[in-house]
Enzyme design. Structure first.
Site, PDB file in Angstrom:
ATOM      1  CG  ASP A 133      -2.302  -1.762   0.880  1.00 52.08           C
ATOM      2  OD1 ASP A 133      -2.345  -1.900   0.020  1.00 52.08           O
ATOM      3  OD2 ASP A 133      -3.089  -0.881   2.014  1.00 52.08           O
ATOM      4  CB  CYS A 244     -19.539  -7.167  -0.412  1.00 49.77           C
ATOM      5  SG  CYS A 244     -17.931  -6.401  -0.305  1.00 49.77           S
TER       6      CYS A 244
END
Length: 311
Positions: A133, A244
């Protein structure tokens, strides 16, 4: 050794050092993905994440990295544990499973150190640089190109054997890409399933596209705003959101769920998740916040936003 033998040895070394899976990809982002990135930005779906369009040159063409990147070694590390699932199912204030233990940025860097040392020793004429990241590169696209899974309707990468509860990290190198290293890309196995789209409480998901501004993970972590847009839809999530992923059949129906558990003890939930009184947490001071979330990714949002999310 032949080129394929070197490839196999590299991938075997990653497993030997504790990564869940790995693959090699050419350092090239397909035109269709570049167009998707551009469309996503034009729609404003990136919200206040201005760094996304600003760092386009690195993400799409691997520019300004200090050397010409030719090949990418993609690493995957599962973070799911039975304990994390239990905590998330019972807690009044829900925190994404990935954030219940130590900060993955630190863990993945430490875990890759011996791998980087091995690569530099065996390939002394090439450069290697890891991103966790810290580099604005598209790990999911590169992982897909390496044959490690497909990018699903909820925009997560899904691996057939591991589901989607894993971190990705990439090691960039100027080692020449060899076509013989190419893997067959995994086909899309979402089919007609709409589970993730229907389960998202804020309507953030469209097929294969996410409006970050509506996403609870964005609102509770990335957004600088101290308010969640729609409190009635927050479902108790105070840092991130797993809805999700939790509803996805590829996570729910894995043939042997116990085989898709993390082997990394640093990802196991901190003891505080069993002890916290959430009604009192909103009164924490800076010292308590810094102490309890030492080595936690939650530390990065700061005390003020943490208390606002709880409220």
């Amino acid at each position: 050794m032949s080129d394929l033998q070197w490839k196999n040895q590299i991938l075997e070394k990653t497993l030997e050092l504790g990564f869940s899976f790995a693959g090699l990809s050419q350092a090239k982002i397909p035109k269709s993905d570049k167009e998707n990135f551009q469309n996503w930005v034009e729609l404003g779906f990136h919200g206040s994440m201005d760094w996304f369009p600003r760092q386009k040159a690195i993400r799409e063409d691997f520019q300004n990295l200090g050397f010409r990147v030719e090949t990418v070694l993609v690493l995957g590390l599962v973070y799911r544990s039975l304990e994390s699932e239990e905590i998330c199912s019972k807690s009044k204030a829900k925190v994404s499973k990935y954030a219940l233990g130590e900060d993955y940025h630190i863990v993945l860097r430490e875990k890759a150190k011996p791998l980087l040392a091995w690569l530099k020793s065996n390939f002394p004429n090439f450069q290697f640089r890891q991103g966790v990241d810290s580099l604005p590169i598209s790990e999911k696209v590169l992982a897909r190109e390496a044959g490690l899974g497909w990018i699903s309707k909820n925009t997560n990468l899904i691996n057939l054997k591991k589901g989607s509860y894993f971190f990705l990290s990439c090691i960039l190198t100027d080692m020449p890409w060899l076509e013989a290293w190419a893997e067959r890309m995994e086909t899309d196995h979402c089919g007609n399933c709409q589970a993730c789209l229907e389960a998202c409480p804020t309507g953030a998901l469209q097929p294969y596209k996410i409006d970050a501004r509506k996403c609870l993970s964005y609102q509770t972590i990335e957004s600088k705003s101290l308010s969640i847009v729609d409190h009635s839809s927050s479902k108790g999530w105070v840092y991130g959101c797993d809805i999700c992923q939790d509803i996805c059949p590829w996570n729910k129906n894995v043939a042997n769920r116990n085989s898709v558990l993390t082997s990394e003890n640093k990802f196991k939930p901190f003891a505080l998740w069993h002890q916290t009184n959430w009604d009192q947490a909103k009164d924490w001071d800076q010292k308590r916040f810094d102490s309890d979330f030492d080595k936690s990714p939650i530390l990065r949002i700061g005390l003020e936003k943490w208390k606002s999310n709880l409220a």
